[in-house]
Design an enzyme around this catalytic site. Structure first.
Site, mmCIF file in Angstrom:
data_model
loop_
_atom_site.group_PDB
_atom_site.id
_atom_site.type_symbol
_atom_site.label_atom_id
_atom_site.label_comp_id
_atom_site.label_asym_id
_atom_site.label_seq_id
_atom_site.Cartn_x
_atom_site.Cartn_y
_atom_site.Cartn_z
ATOM 1 N N HIS A 16 42.910 -25.050 -8.761
ATOM 2 C CA HIS A 16 42.593 -24.123 -7.683
ATOM 3 C C HIS A 16 43.459 -24.353 -6.453
ATOM 4 C CE1 HIS A 16 40.158 -22.309 -4.397
ATOM 5 N NE2 HIS A 16 39.843 -21.427 -5.320
ATOM 6 N N ASP A 39 41.393 -28.354 -0.233
ATOM 7 C CA ASP A 39 41.095 -27.820 -1.554
ATOM 8 C C ASP A 39 41.047 -28.966 -2.566
ATOM 9 O OD1 ASP A 39 41.280 -25.919 -3.987
ATOM 10 O OD2 ASP A 39 41.355 -24.533 -2.292
ATOM 11 N N SER A 80 38.856 -16.470 -2.634
ATOM 12 C CA SER A 80 39.735 -17.632 -2.473
ATOM 13 C C SER A 80 41.156 -17.210 -2.139
ATOM 14 C CB SER A 80 39.729 -18.472 -3.746
ATOM 15 O OG SER A 80 38.516 -19.150 -3.932
#
Length: 502
Positions: free
Chosen positions: A277, A227, A447
């Site tokens: 994120h 990520d 996600s």
């Protein structure tokens, strides 16, 4: 007329029966009808037309001129996958990979008129893949004639960036790229409290995860996260990873992303999440069952190796794609890692990432990828890459109490394998630990569904440490809504995690 046809047939046979060495030595003249490259606007228009008409786009199906134009418009960088067959991606299993690579570089040197040092950017140590600089259209044509080329793609063409410049519709905000550092107060109805002082997200309860903790907490399993990195300002994902009921595990942070506009740059920018994120994904998977009043992760006793492989979730450009490829290969080579989770992707395939996924899969890793979360531009796209690959488990998010009503921004399609409830009627999504200490936020889309499902897999594998990847998957399927007949667009649906670990 018959004589002309005969001569043409003979010429065709001779050209196609030449060995690579003969082809290189002769250096045949290549006729070019279009000498000027297409503009980024023209390239994106053709890509968009293919996506909307066919539901897919592939560089291999484009003309030589189109491919060269995209290479030219992308810093003149090309990515080449090679091998004796389409399955020949693992350099260690290729007896002639060195010879094939040299043949390819020899062809490039002849048509570019440059030395190898000015052509070769990088040669992957684990994959049959190289990145090179190509300026001439003749080089593209010559390479495409070689039978040892598995794929030849632009290595630094920024599709989304160009789309945004041209139409203002893609990657236009932090939210569309999955980034955000905001803190949000949690609604008391969106969690329950659990000892020693942690919050259990409502979505966990819907999947019977708290009940499953009586049988498994993920201990002994290591998850690899690809990520944007993990925040250095969230101690629960750092020095306090072993907090409360979480103990005896480790968190390792690695950085393979190069933050530079120049493809030949090699200095990575560290492990710290500069997007937000990756921190959220790490939290929902493995945040400790803590004493600080923050949300707990699904597998709160699993270990984590988190890679900063890209700047955000849209894998657009050389360094993001290269970082993800590197993360997959390194995690593939890490024996302790059983599961890999990636909630990033692209709307068409990237050869080097595909090789990385296949490499990790060949090492026995169980790979979960996000099925896709819409931006204003990509809402017509189905399941995204690499989630559509057979080597991955594609995950999407659904609304509370359903297995077949996707969240407002989630994608669905025949490639989906599992779903996770992450959107309430109120519109709230899943509570997670925030980017900074003592802060919380909500995270949604495919996600968070993907990261949560990777955590579920860790619970199942920890309960059955001798199992293979396929045995873990079989148990997850058997414990899901639609088993034994998968739904056409939502796979096996929601997993009853308590059932999966009993």
């Amino acid at each position: 007329m018959r004589k002309n046809v005969f001569y043409l047939l003979v010429l065709f046979f001779v050209l196609n029966s030449c060995t690579t060495e003969e082809f290189q030595n002769e250096n045949p003249t290549i006729e070019i009808s279009q000498k000027d490259p297409l503009s980024a606007k023209q390239i994106n228009a053709e890509i968009n037309q293919s996506l909307k008409s066919n539901g897919s786009f592939s560089w291999s199906k484009t003309s030589d001129h189109f491919l060269w134009s995209a290479v030219f418009q992308g810093n003149k960088v090309a990515s080449i996958g090679f091998g004796s067959s389409q399955k020949d991606f693992d350099r260690s299993l290729s007896s002639n990979s060195h010879e094939i690579q040299n043949e390819i570089l020899s062809v490039i040197k002849q048509y570019e008129g440059k030395e190898e040092s000015r052509i070769l950017i990088t040669s992957d140590p684990f994959l049959n893949q190289i990145d090179v600089v190509i300026e001439n259209q003749e080089t593209i044509i010559a390479l495409r004639r070689m039978k040892t080329i598995r794929y030849l793609e632009p290595g630094d063409y920024h599709y989304f960036e160009n789309e945004n410049k041209l139409n203002g519709t893609a990657k236009s905000s932090g939210s569309s790229s999955g980034c955000g550092f905001e803190s949000e107060a949690l609604n008391a109805t969106d969690y329950t409290s659990v000892t020693p002082n942690a919050k259990v997200p409502w979505a966990f309860t819907k999947h019977n995860i708290p009940g499953a903790w009586s049988y498994s907490t993920g201990s002994g399993v290591t998850i690899g996260l690809i990520d944007s990195g993990v925040s250095s300002d969230q101690s629960l994902l750092g020095s306090s990873f072993n907090n409360g009921a979480s103990s005896g595990r480790t968190i390792t942070k690695k950085g393979v992303y190069v933050d530079s506009v120049w493809p030949w740059s090699t200095d990575t920018d560290g492990t710290n999440d500069q997007c937000g994120h990756g921190t959220s994904m790490a939290s929902v998977m493995t945040a400790p069952r803590n004493t600080t009043g923050l949300p707990v992760g699904v597998a709160y006793n699993a270990s984590l190796i988190a890679y900063r492989a890209a700047s955000n979730v849209v894998l657009d450009g050389y360094h993001e794609q290269n970082g993800v490829k590197t993360a997959f290969t390194e995690l593939g080579n890490t024996a302790s890692v059983k599961i890999i989770s990636m909630s990033m992707g692209h709307i068409f395939s990237v050869g080097k990432i595909e090789d990385g996924v296949k490499y990790a899969y060949s090492k026995g890793k169980l790979i979960f990828c996000a099925g896709g979360t819409s931006t204003s531009f990509t809402n017509f796209v189905g399941v995204i890459f690499p989630a559509w690959m057979p080597e991955t488990q594609a995950i999407t998010g659904v609304k509370e109490g359903t297995s077949n009503q996707k969240c407002d921004v989630c994608h669905s399609g025949s490639e989906i394998d599992f779903t996770f409830q992450m959107e309430r009627g109120s519109g709230n999504s899943v509570p997670v630990a925030g980017y900074y200490n003592a802060q919380t936020k909500y995270v949604g889309g495919s996600s968070v569904a993907t990261a949560a499902t990777a955590g579920i897999a860790a619970l199942v594998w920890a309960k059955n440490p001798s199992w293979t990847r396929e045995q873990v998957l079989t148990k997850m399927r058997q414990s899901a809504t639609y088993y034994p007949a998968a739904d056409a667009n939502y796979g096996y649906g929601n997993i009853n995690v308590l059932k999966a670990v009993q």
